[in-house]
Design a protein around this motif. Structure first.
Motif, PDB file in Angstrom:
ATOM      1  N   GLY A 210       0.943  -1.090   0.096  1.00  0.00           N
ATOM      2  CA  GLY A 210      -0.001   0.144  -0.015  1.00  0.00           C
ATOM      3  C   GLY A 210       0.908   1.213  -0.040  1.00  0.00           C
ATOM      4  O   GLY A 210       2.158   1.252  -0.063  1.00  0.00           O
ATOM      5  N   ARG A 211       0.257   2.462  -0.173  1.00  0.00           N
ATOM      6  CA  ARG A 211       0.842   3.599  -0.129  1.00  0.00           C
ATOM      7  C   ARG A 211       1.502   3.776   1.211  1.00  0.00           C
ATOM      8  O   ARG A 211       0.769   3.490   2.371  1.00  0.00           O
ATOM      9  N   LEU A 212       2.938   4.171   1.458  1.00  0.00           N
ATOM     10  CA  LEU A 212       3.418   4.217   2.904  1.00  0.00           C
ATOM     11  C   LEU A 212       3.074   5.732   3.368  1.00  0.00           C
ATOM     12  O   LEU A 212       3.603   6.546   3.416  1.00  0.00           O
ATOM     13  N   VAL A 213       1.788   5.609   4.060  1.00  0.00           N
ATOM     14  CA  VAL A 213       1.152   6.738   4.667  1.00  0.00           C
ATOM     15  C   VAL A 213       0.764   6.449   6.028  1.00  0.00           C
ATOM     16  O   VAL A 213       0.443   4.967   6.091  1.00  0.00           O
ATOM     17  N   PRO A 214       0.521   7.312   7.088  1.00  0.00           N
ATOM     18  CA  PRO A 214       0.258   6.782   8.298  1.00  0.00           C
ATOM     19  C   PRO A 214      -1.032   6.016   8.273  1.00  0.00           C
ATOM     20  O   PRO A 214      -1.282   5.124   9.200  1.00  0.00           O
ATOM     21  N   ARG A 215      -2.056   6.298   7.608  1.00  0.00           N
ATOM     22  CA  ARG A 215      -3.465   5.636   7.836  1.00  0.00           C
ATOM     23  C   ARG A 215      -3.299   4.214   7.492  1.00  0.00           C
ATOM     24  O   ARG A 215      -4.168   3.271   8.101  1.00  0.00           O
ATOM     25  N   LYS A 216      -2.211   3.735   6.676  1.00  0.00           N
ATOM     26  CA  LYS A 216      -2.217   2.290   6.235  1.00  0.00           C
ATOM     27  C   LYS A 216      -1.905   1.751   7.471  1.00  0.00           C
ATOM     28  O   LYS A 216      -1.549   0.207   7.364  1.00  0.00           O
ATOM     29  N   ARG A 217      -1.046   2.076   8.463  1.00  0.00           N
ATOM     30  CA  ARG A 217      -0.514   1.459   9.828  1.00  0.00           C
ATOM     31  C   ARG A 217       0.608   0.385   9.474  1.00  0.00           C
ATOM     32  O   ARG A 217       0.319  -0.818  10.285  1.00  0.00           O
ATOM     33  N   ILE A 218       1.178   0.733   8.432  1.00  0.00           N
ATOM     34  CA  ILE A 218       2.178  -0.440   8.451  1.00  0.00           C
ATOM     35  C   ILE A 218       3.340  -0.409   9.359  1.00  0.00           C
ATOM     36  O   ILE A 218       3.890  -1.666   9.523  1.00  0.00           O
ATOM     37  N   SER A 249      11.050   6.711   7.567  1.00  0.00           N
ATOM     38  CA  SER A 249      10.656   6.486   8.935  1.00  0.00           C
ATOM     39  C   SER A 249      10.244   4.990   9.078  1.00  0.00           C
ATOM     40  O   SER A 249      10.793   4.358  10.370  1.00  0.00           O
ATOM     41  N   LEU A 250       9.622   4.514   8.329  1.00  0.00           N
ATOM     42  CA  LEU A 250       9.336   2.707   8.403  1.00  0.00           C
ATOM     43  C   LEU A 250      10.800   2.116   8.202  1.00  0.00           C
ATOM     44  O   LEU A 250      10.899   0.997   8.934  1.00  0.00           O
ATOM     45  N   GLU A 251      11.664   2.434   7.281  1.00  0.00           N
ATOM     46  CA  GLU A 251      12.889   1.647   7.095  1.00  0.00           C
ATOM     47  C   GLU A 251      13.678   1.782   8.360  1.00  0.00           C
ATOM     48  O   GLU A 251      14.230   0.934   9.047  1.00  0.00           O
ATOM     49  N   ALA A 252      13.841   2.985   9.209  1.00  0.00           N
ATOM     50  CA  ALA A 252      14.186   3.195  10.335  1.00  0.00           C
ATOM     51  C   ALA A 252      13.783   2.336  11.616  1.00  0.00           C
ATOM     52  O   ALA A 252      14.407   1.715  12.439  1.00  0.00           O
ATOM     53  N   LEU A 253      12.468   2.177  11.555  1.00  0.00           N
ATOM     54  CA  LEU A 253      11.667   1.324  12.447  1.00  0.00           C
ATOM     55  C   LEU A 253      12.093   0.060  12.260  1.00  0.00           C
ATOM     56  O   LEU A 253      12.266  -0.550  13.310  1.00  0.00           O
ATOM     57  N   ALA A 254      12.148  -0.682  11.071  1.00  0.00           N
ATOM     58  CA  ALA A 254      12.417  -1.978  10.992  1.00  0.00           C
ATOM     59  C   ALA A 254      13.913  -2.002  11.411  1.00  0.00           C
ATOM     60  O   ALA A 254      14.206  -3.251  12.000  1.00  0.00           O
ATOM     61  N   ARG A 255      14.943  -1.450  11.189  1.00  0.00           N
ATOM     62  CA  ARG A 255      16.441  -1.484  11.656  1.00  0.00           C
ATOM     63  C   ARG A 255      16.194  -1.451  13.195  1.00  0.00           C
ATOM     64  O   ARG A 255      16.779  -2.086  14.047  1.00  0.00           O
ATOM     65  N   ALA A 281      -0.533  -9.066   5.385  1.00  0.00           N
ATOM     66  CA  ALA A 281      -0.974  -8.424   7.055  1.00  0.00           C
ATOM     67  C   ALA A 281      -0.941  -6.886   6.562  1.00  0.00           C
ATOM     68  O   ALA A 281      -0.106  -6.211   6.046  1.00  0.00           O
ATOM     69  N   LEU A 282      -2.243  -6.161   6.934  1.00  0.00           N
ATOM     70  CA  LEU A 282      -2.254  -4.856   6.832  1.00  0.00           C
ATOM     71  C   LEU A 282      -3.464  -4.275   7.835  1.00  0.00           C
ATOM     72  O   LEU A 282      -4.607  -4.616   7.765  1.00  0.00           O
ATOM     73  N   THR A 283      -2.882  -3.410   8.738  1.00  0.00           N
ATOM     74  CA  THR A 283      -3.812  -2.983   9.858  1.00  0.00           C
ATOM     75  C   THR A 283      -4.538  -1.730   9.499  1.00  0.00           C
ATOM     76  O   THR A 283      -4.844  -0.923  10.500  1.00  0.00           O
ATOM     77  N   ALA A 284      -4.699  -1.477   8.289  1.00  0.00           N
ATOM     78  CA  ALA A 284      -5.115  -0.018   8.028  1.00  0.00           C
ATOM     79  C   ALA A 284      -6.743   0.096   8.518  1.00  0.00           C
ATOM     80  O   ALA A 284      -7.492  -0.978   8.467  1.00  0.00           O
ATOM     81  N   GLU A 285      -7.007   1.306   9.114  1.00  0.00           N
ATOM     82  CA  GLU A 285      -8.409   1.296   9.542  1.00  0.00           C
ATOM     83  C   GLU A 285      -9.345   2.310   8.582  1.00  0.00           C
ATOM     84  O   GLU A 285      -8.864   2.985   8.225  1.00  0.00           O
ATOM     85  N   GLU A 286     -10.507   1.729   8.608  1.00  0.00           N
ATOM     86  CA  GLU A 286     -11.374   2.591   7.694  1.00  0.00           C
ATOM     87  C   GLU A 286     -11.203   2.471   6.282  1.00  0.00           C
ATOM     88  O   GLU A 286     -11.328   3.565   5.678  1.00  0.00           O
ATOM     89  N   GLU A 287     -10.788   1.528   5.851  1.00  0.00           N
ATOM     90  CA  GLU A 287     -10.522   1.096   4.446  1.00  0.00           C
ATOM     91  C   GLU A 287     -12.033   0.967   3.925  1.00  0.00           C
ATOM     92  O   GLU A 287     -12.938   0.292   4.311  1.00  0.00           O
ATOM     93  N   ALA A 288     -12.276   1.701   2.612  1.00  0.00           N
ATOM     94  CA  ALA A 288     -13.593   1.727   1.987  1.00  0.00           C
ATOM     95  C   ALA A 288     -13.858   0.314   1.448  1.00  0.00           C
ATOM     96  O   ALA A 288     -15.009  -0.171   1.363  1.00  0.00           O
ATOM     97  N   PHE A 289     -12.425  -0.306   1.074  1.00  0.00           N
ATOM     98  CA  PHE A 289     -12.835  -1.523   0.340  1.00  0.00           C
ATOM     99  C   PHE A 289     -11.590  -2.597   0.420  1.00  0.00           C
ATOM    100  O   PHE A 289     -11.495  -3.080   1.284  1.00  0.00           O
ATOM    101  N   GLY A 290     -10.611  -2.247   0.053  1.00  0.00           N
ATOM    102  CA  GLY A 290      -9.268  -2.913   0.282  1.00  0.00           C
ATOM    103  C   GLY A 290      -9.018  -4.063  -0.992  1.00  0.00           C
ATOM    104  O   GLY A 290      -9.036  -4.904  -0.724  1.00  0.00           O
ATOM    105  N   MET A 291      -8.705  -3.387  -1.904  1.00  0.00           N
ATOM    106  CA  MET A 291      -8.315  -3.941  -3.176  1.00  0.00           C
ATOM    107  C   MET A 291      -7.279  -5.258  -3.007  1.00  0.00           C
ATOM    108  O   MET A 291      -7.006  -6.275  -3.393  1.00  0.00           O
ATOM    109  N   VAL A 292      -6.193  -4.960  -2.040  1.00  0.00           N
ATOM    110  CA  VAL A 292      -5.059  -5.690  -1.608  1.00  0.00           C
ATOM    111  C   VAL A 292      -5.339  -6.990  -1.284  1.00  0.00           C
ATOM    112  O   VAL A 292      -4.852  -8.016  -1.487  1.00  0.00           O
ATOM    113  N   TYR A 293      -6.355  -6.904  -0.573  1.00  0.00           N
ATOM    114  CA  TYR A 293      -7.135  -8.183   0.077  1.00  0.00           C
ATOM    115  C   TYR A 293      -7.458  -9.044  -0.995  1.00  0.00           C
ATOM    116  O   TYR A 293      -7.293 -10.319  -0.778  1.00  0.00           O
ATOM    117  N   VAL A 294      -8.199  -8.596  -2.020  1.00  0.00           N
ATOM    118  CA  VAL A 294      -8.670  -9.369  -3.014  1.00  0.00           C
ATOM    119  C   VAL A 294      -7.531 -10.015  -3.813  1.00  0.00           C
ATOM    120  O   VAL A 294      -7.519 -11.271  -4.259  1.00  0.00           O
TER     121      VAL A 294
END
Length: 404
Positions: A210-218, A249-255, A281-294
């Motif tokens: 998904g797009r690496l933005v806060p609401r995706k909660r990666i 910031s996500l790369e830094a978190l993984a390290r 695994a994706l814990t985004a909240e309030e996804e309208a649909f979520g094509m990636v799950y399909v």
């Protein structure tokens, strides 16, 4: 000789790189054109359009750019109405204009321009609007504009609730889920994909995309994966596909958590990544649909997600994947650990997910459902929607329907 009406898809977003809505419109338009319709798409003019051009060019769909004011987040004016009316009026007289919005907001000016051009109007909402935040003006505009349209479609029960909350009558509303290309049913084998990506057979592969933005909660997926790495089991790897402002910031978190994560960037072809995966695994909240799950389901990969928005329309908890009550890191880590320890259960979830996706979520199914909508669009009266079979019933629950 009878010919099908032409379709003009008008999209009001400029997401870069192209997101789920853009891919859906491109795939739908491609299939409609293959079946003999005259189809093209119109987007608002913007600077970084190369990826969008490539997407539609690859699908063989004619793409044009209109006024920048067409963007869903721009203020419209009478000048915009005249501009859009002029563009629409150049289409054949029997054209059906199909408006697409990334939220639950419908512009009165857009609908008015289409009607003044003498064309029929179908609207698709692809996202959820927070009405208190969006404002009463947009809510009233959506309700008023809906009366200028023949049919309004939503892709999930969550989007339906948002549209109904704006005051739109349910008698204009039709639910049509998103779909992926039928070619996705043919994918690489797991061993082939892992060899391609250099991943050992005994590795437990978790994927997030998904797009690496806060609401995706990666970030939550990274932290949860970090709690698996020290277990005396098979090795773990986390594949993260996508790009965006949070990447650094996500790369830094993984390290920080010593997570064996691979940041793969934006991917035009996810087939090898899904095929190599055990769990998505994706814990985004309030996804309208979520094509990636399909998409994951088509590759026999079960998903772990948060039970919010329209995700529960895709994932059947305990049957085709796991739905969590929230994005709690500890709960996600516990779920991933349990799945890691029971590969047979993971395989059974994946097969059930694949079967359900092939039944409900192909682009050909979506195209057929839109064909039914187009066939029943009245050429003269936008206020009367003939009775058509709603599909599928589980998307719009009885409490959300208007009585009478």
């Amino acid at each position: 000789m009878h010919t099908e009406p032409a379709i003009l898809h008008i999209c009001t977003t400029t997401t870069q790189p192209p997101g789920g809505m853009e891919h859906l419109v491109a795939n739908l338009a491609h299939l409609q054109a293959r079946h003999g319709r005259s189809v093209h798409a119109l987007f608002p003019q913007f600077d970084t359009s190369a990826a969008l051009r490539e997407l539609f060019q690859n699908q063989g769909v004619r793409l044009e750019f209109g006024p920048a004011s067409l963007r869903y987040d721009r203020t419209r004016s009478v000048r915009h109405v005249n501009s859009l009316k002029s563009i629409v009026h150049q289409t054949p007289a029997d054209t059906i204009v199909h408006l697409h919005y990334p939220e639950s907001f419908l512009s009165f000016y857009d609908a008015l321009a289409v009607r003044l051009a003498g064309r029929r109007c179908v609207v698709s909402f692809h996202g959820i609007s927070n009405w208190p935040e969006a404002g009463l003006r947009k809510q009233i505009a959506t309700s008023t504009a809906s009366r200028l349209c023949s049919v309004l479609t939503v892709n999930s029960s969550a989007v339906a609730r948002a549209v109904l909350a704006a005051g739109v009558s349910s008698r204009f509303l039709q639910t049509i889920p998103c779909g992926v290309p039928n070619s996705m049913a043919t994918q690489p084998q797991s061993f082939e994909a892992r060899q391609h990506l250099g991943i050992a057979d005994n590795t437990f592969v978790i994927t997030a995309a998904g797009r690496l933005v806060p609401r995706k909660r990666i970030a939550a997926v990274i932290e949860a994966t970090g709690q698996l790495k020290d277990l005396d089991k098979s090795p773990v790897v986390l594949l993260i596909a996508g790009d965006g402002p949070e990447r650094g910031s996500l790369e830094a978190l993984a390290r920080k958590f010593s997570v064996p994560a691979r940041f793969l960037g934006y991917q035009t072809d996810m087939s090898y990544i899904y095929a190599a995966s055990d769990v998505f695994a994706l814990t985004a909240e309030e996804e309208a649909f979520g094509m990636v799950y399909v998409e994951a389901a088509f590759h026999g990969v079960p998903s772990v997600a948060v039970d919010s928005g329209g995700v529960s329309d895709i994932i059947v908890n305990g049957e085709t994947g796991i739905l969590l009550p929230n994005a709690d890191v500890a709960g996600l880590a516990q779920t991933l650990t349990a799945l890691r320890e029971n590969r047979e259960y993971v395989l059974s979830l994946g097969e059930a997910a694949r079967k359900r996706a092939r039944q409900l979520f192909t682009i050909s199914t979506v195209k057929d459902q839109f064909d039914k909508v187009y066939c029943h669009v009245s050429p003269t009266d936008p206020y009367v929607l003939p009775t058509i079979q709603r599909t599928p019933e589980f998307y719009l629950s009885p409490p959300d329907r208007e009585k009478g």
